[in-house]
Scaffold this motif. Structure first.
Motif, mmCIF file in Angstrom:
data_model
loop_
_atom_site.group_PDB
_atom_site.id
_atom_site.type_symbol
_atom_site.label_atom_id
_atom_site.label_comp_id
_atom_site.label_asym_id
_atom_site.label_seq_id
_atom_site.Cartn_x
_atom_site.Cartn_y
_atom_site.Cartn_z
ATOM 1 N N GLN A 156 0.831 -1.191 0.000
ATOM 2 C CA GLN A 156 0.000 0.000 0.000
ATOM 3 C C GLN A 156 0.871 1.248 0.000
ATOM 4 O OE1 GLN A 156 -2.606 -0.206 3.319
ATOM 5 N NE2 GLN A 156 -3.734 -1.988 2.560
ATOM 6 N N GLU A 157 0.534 2.162 -0.872
ATOM 7 C CA GLU A 157 1.318 3.394 -0.960
ATOM 8 C C GLU A 157 1.032 4.277 0.236
ATOM 9 O OE1 GLU A 157 2.153 7.085 -4.033
ATOM 10 O OE2 GLU A 157 0.808 5.457 -4.584
ATOM 11 N N ILE A 158 2.055 4.936 0.754
ATOM 12 C CA ILE A 158 1.926 5.837 1.895
ATOM 13 C C ILE A 158 1.728 7.247 1.367
ATOM 14 C CG2 ILE A 158 3.082 6.767 3.915
ATOM 15 C CD1 ILE A 158 4.718 4.216 3.962
ATOM 16 N N SER A 159 0.784 7.986 1.949
ATOM 17 C CA SER A 159 0.569 9.377 1.580
ATOM 18 C C SER A 159 0.346 10.194 2.840
ATOM 19 C CB SER A 159 -0.648 9.504 0.652
ATOM 20 O OG SER A 159 -0.891 10.852 0.353
ATOM 21 N N SER A 160 1.431 10.826 3.308
ATOM 22 C CA SER A 160 1.386 11.667 4.500
ATOM 23 C C SER A 160 0.646 11.001 5.649
ATOM 24 C CB SER A 160 0.720 13.005 4.172
ATOM 25 O OG SER A 160 1.484 13.710 3.242
ATOM 26 N N PRO A 161 1.166 9.876 6.210
ATOM 27 C CA PRO A 161 0.451 9.182 7.270
ATOM 28 C C PRO A 161 0.270 10.014 8.518
ATOM 29 C CG PRO A 161 2.700 8.371 7.094
ATOM 30 C CD PRO A 161 2.473 9.266 5.924
ATOM 31 N N ALA A 162 1.096 11.016 8.724
ATOM 32 C CA ALA A 162 1.012 11.793 9.954
ATOM 33 C C ALA A 162 -0.088 12.847 9.912
ATOM 34 C CB ALA A 162 2.348 12.468 10.244
ATOM 35 N N THR A 163 -0.834 12.929 8.788
ATOM 36 C CA THR A 163 -1.926 13.897 8.752
ATOM 37 C C THR A 163 -3.053 13.501 9.690
ATOM 38 O OG1 THR A 163 -2.894 12.746 6.868
ATOM 39 C CG2 THR A 163 -1.415 14.592 6.401
ATOM 40 N N GLU A 164 -3.130 12.207 10.066
ATOM 41 C CA GLU A 164 -4.114 11.754 11.030
ATOM 42 C C GLU A 164 -3.390 11.363 12.315
ATOM 43 O OE1 GLU A 164 -6.430 8.684 9.310
ATOM 44 O OE2 GLU A 164 -7.504 10.025 7.951
ATOM 45 N N VAL A 165 -3.850 11.900 13.443
ATOM 46 C CA VAL A 165 -3.165 11.700 14.715
ATOM 47 C C VAL A 165 -4.076 10.927 15.664
ATOM 48 C CG1 VAL A 165 -2.064 12.829 16.672
ATOM 49 C CG2 VAL A 165 -1.891 13.844 14.382
ATOM 50 N N PRO A 166 -3.798 9.641 15.946
ATOM 51 C CA PRO A 166 -4.574 8.918 16.944
ATOM 52 C C PRO A 166 -4.334 9.510 18.335
ATOM 53 C CG PRO A 166 -3.451 7.389 15.478
ATOM 54 C CD PRO A 166 -2.891 8.751 15.206
ATOM 55 N N LYS A 167 -5.281 9.272 19.248
ATOM 56 C CA LYS A 167 -5.197 9.894 20.566
ATOM 57 C C LYS A 167 -4.110 9.281 21.448
ATOM 58 C CE LYS A 167 -9.668 12.028 21.268
ATOM 59 N NZ LYS A 167 -10.835 12.172 22.177
ATOM 60 N N PHE A 168 -3.735 8.026 21.227
ATOM 61 C CA PHE A 168 -2.774 7.366 22.102
ATOM 62 C C PHE A 168 -1.622 6.812 21.279
ATOM 63 C CE2 PHE A 168 -7.007 6.934 23.919
ATOM 64 C CZ PHE A 168 -6.822 7.421 25.201
ATOM 65 N N ASP A 169 -0.444 6.812 21.877
ATOM 66 C CA ASP A 169 0.669 6.088 21.259
ATOM 67 C C ASP A 169 1.581 5.541 22.354
ATOM 68 O OD1 ASP A 169 2.878 7.999 21.806
ATOM 69 O OD2 ASP A 169 1.809 9.283 20.400
ATOM 70 N N VAL A 170 2.234 4.437 22.021
ATOM 71 C CA VAL A 170 3.189 3.766 22.912
ATOM 72 C C VAL A 170 4.472 3.565 22.131
ATOM 73 C CG1 VAL A 170 3.699 1.669 24.188
ATOM 74 C CG2 VAL A 170 1.392 2.618 24.243
ATOM 75 N N SER A 171 5.601 3.840 22.782
ATOM 76 C CA SER A 171 6.882 3.744 22.094
ATOM 77 C C SER A 171 7.870 2.922 22.921
ATOM 78 C CB SER A 171 7.456 5.144 21.840
ATOM 79 O OG SER A 171 8.695 5.067 21.169
ATOM 80 N N LEU A 172 8.667 2.100 22.217
ATOM 81 C CA LEU A 172 9.724 1.281 22.828
ATOM 82 C C LEU A 172 10.973 1.445 21.983
ATOM 83 C CD1 LEU A 172 7.668 -2.012 23.348
ATOM 84 C CD2 LEU A 172 8.197 -0.320 25.110
ATOM 85 N N GLY A 173 12.151 1.415 22.654
ATOM 86 C CA GLY A 173 13.361 1.512 21.858
ATOM 87 C C GLY A 173 14.641 1.545 22.663
ATOM 88 N N TYR A 174 15.707 1.853 21.954
ATOM 89 C CA TYR A 174 17.073 1.875 22.490
ATOM 90 C C TYR A 174 17.357 3.223 23.122
ATOM 91 C CZ TYR A 174 22.128 2.559 22.299
ATOM 92 O OH TYR A 174 23.424 2.879 22.605
ATOM 93 N N ASN A 175 18.152 3.208 24.216
ATOM 94 C CA ASN A 175 18.494 4.438 24.920
ATOM 95 C C ASN A 175 19.989 4.458 25.205
ATOM 96 O OD1 ASN A 175 18.778 5.919 27.804
ATOM 97 N ND2 ASN A 175 17.155 6.851 26.595
ATOM 98 N N PHE A 176 20.622 5.583 24.931
ATOM 99 C CA PHE A 176 22.055 5.771 25.164
ATOM 100 C C PHE A 176 22.239 6.934 26.133
ATOM 101 C CE2 PHE A 176 25.879 8.200 24.221
ATOM 102 C CZ PHE A 176 26.873 7.238 24.363
ATOM 103 N N LEU A 177 23.178 6.769 27.090
ATOM 104 C CA LEU A 177 23.411 7.804 28.094
ATOM 105 C C LEU A 177 24.896 8.142 28.155
ATOM 106 C CD1 LEU A 177 22.024 9.433 30.468
ATOM 107 C CD2 LEU A 177 22.894 7.632 31.961
ATOM 108 N N ARG A 178 25.195 9.418 28.090
ATOM 109 C CA ARG A 178 26.556 9.898 28.327
ATOM 110 C C ARG A 178 26.504 10.641 29.659
ATOM 111 N NH1 ARG A 178 31.869 8.948 27.530
ATOM 112 N NH2 ARG A 178 33.076 10.893 27.502
ATOM 113 N N SER A 179 27.254 10.111 30.694
ATOM 114 C CA SER A 179 27.100 10.606 32.055
ATOM 115 C C SER A 179 28.432 11.035 32.645
ATOM 116 C CB SER A 179 26.475 9.516 32.934
ATOM 117 O OG SER A 179 26.394 9.948 34.271
ATOM 118 N N ASN A 180 28.373 11.977 33.601
ATOM 119 C CA ASN A 180 29.550 12.393 34.359
ATOM 120 C C ASN A 180 29.348 12.057 35.846
ATOM 121 O OD1 ASN A 180 27.680 14.281 35.150
ATOM 122 N ND2 ASN A 180 29.138 15.983 35.214
#
Length: 442
Positions: free
Chosen positions: A29-53
């Protein structure tokens, strides 16, 4: 941050961005500006990097790796509230050989700019931090765990895949914690993350935009009038139609319908023959259509009434003129008749001058009451001329009142064409009959 860490982070971010933007089709399916519609909820998971002192001795800075999980509720298309949990771990962070596991949990507002595949965003999060598996000096003792407030602020870029999935290409934040370190108890961190976002819930759609343009709307308006509204059985009703069109001066055809009588003629002016029509209330319907544009049409409704024999207007018996006494003669010398143009009840300038003089005379003789009789020449229908005579008498009465005569001193009556002062068939004679005559009224 050392060079190797920077290279590794850059490679990871670039890989995620390439995956996010590389294909224009998901599952065929072709994508056409998918961000024009904004659902009310989202959940995100991913990688995290920390540079600390975190170590207190100068900047014995170190890197830590981990992950994050976040959830957001969208209040509007551009504003949401997000909660985020991060976790990182690193061993041998100093010469003492201790490790550090750092957890943060924070929440706050997030502002984004949806509407395109690439969605920039910014956020400010406030919450808490918890460190463990490490060395946290507190005065004369120490602990392996510690907690503090935390503040993080930053922003990044999301890349739309489809309506339900986006990729957090990168999110760079400044993170501040205040875990015990034996000196100023303050740590400054640079935190970067990347991951995948799952969207669900009702969609907050982009408001529709209406393009502005100068569009001319074709239109037609029809107005109709008739010669009289009340007539005797057998009289003829004259009907007139007038149209305004946009664009101007379009060709128009007329159609007239009546449930009684007979329509005579075509076009914008027709006649209705009421011969044999019983007394009652009726209507004539007019319909106008522009030539070549059947969708442009307009209608009008003309009500009229056929009177019963008892309702038929009859010319009243003329009021006998007062005997020609010196007082009556003086009255007529100062209150002359008011003359009118053909088929008109409008006060002419010469008539107005005479009425003004008459008003001055009547004001100086408050005991005189006036009867104004309305007349017409011999042309036209009886009923129509009775109405015309009434209009002329009323116009003269109102002119006297406007000039200062009390209303209760002036009455009117109409004789139409039934009473003629001159019977010759010429304009000079007919002008004498088109008048409002003033008489002293007992």
């Amino acid at each position: 941050m050392n060079i190797d860490s920077l290279v590794q982070l850059s490679i990871k971010m670039l890989a995620v961005l390439l995956v996010a933007t590389g294909g224009s089709q998901i599952y065929g399916q072709e994508i056409s500006s998918p961000a024009t519609e904004v659902p009310k909820f989202d959940v995100s998971l991913g990688y995290n990097f920390l540079r600390s002192n975190a170590p207190p001795s100068g900047c014995s800075c170190f890197d830590a790796n981990g992950g994050y999980a976040s959830a957001a509720f969208h209040v509007t298309r551009w504003l949401s509230f997000e909660g985020e949990v991060t976790g990182q771990h690193q061993t041998n962070i100093s010469n003492l050989g201790q490790s550090l596991t750092l957890l943060t949990f924070a929440g706050g507002p997030k502002v984004s700019y949806p509407g395109h595949r690439l969605v920039p965003f910014g956020e400010v999060l406030i919450g808490g931090a918890h460190g463990s598996d490490s060395y946290f000096p507190t005065g004369t003792t120490y602990s392996s765990t510690a907690s503090s407030l935390t503040l993080s602020t930053g922003g990044g870029l999301e890349v739309g895949i489809n309506k339900l999935i986006s990729v957090r290409a990168f999110d760079v934040q400044y993170l501040k914690t205040e875990l015990p370190n034996g000196t100023n108890n303050t740590q400054n961190h640079l935190m970067a993350s990347a991951g995948i976002i799952f969207k669900f819930g009702d969609v907050i759609k982009k408001p529709a935009t209406i393009p502005y343009s100068f569009v001319r709307e074709d239109n037609i308006a029809l107005s109709c009038t008739s010669s009289v509204s009340n007539l005797d059985q057998g009289d003829t009703l004259e009907i007139y139609g007038s149209t305004l069109t946009e664009p101007d001066k379009l060709e128009v055809t007329y159609d007239w319908i009546s449930t009684v009588g007979k329509i005579v003629g075509t076009g914008h002016r027709v006649m209705l023959d009421t011969q044999g029509v019983p007394p009652g209330n009726y209507h004539v319907i007019g319909h106008a259509v522009t030539v070549g544009q059947k969708t442009m049409s307009a209608d009008c409704d003309i009500p009229f009434r056929i009177k019963t024999e008892q309702q038929t207007v009859k010319a009243p018996t003329p009021v006998p003129a007062a005997p020609e006494t010196p007082r009556v003669k003086e009255f007529h010398e100062n209150v002359p008749d008011a003359l009118f143009d053909y088929d008109s009840a409008a006060i002419r300038p010469d008539t107005q001058t005479a009425i003004n003089h008459a008003a001055v005379y009547l004001q100086s003789h408050p005991d005189i009451y006036v009867m104004v009789g309305g007349y017409a020449d011999d042309r036209g229908a009886v009923v129509y001329n009775l109405k015309l005579g009434e209009r002329r008498a009323e116009a003269a009465r109102m002119a006297l009142i406007a000039a200062g005569v009390s209303p209760e001193r002036v009455q009117i009556v109409s004789y139409g064409k039934e009473v003629q002062v001159c019977t010759a068939e010429n304009e000079t004679c007919r002008q004498q009959n088109r008048r409002a005559a003033f008489n002293m009224h007992p």
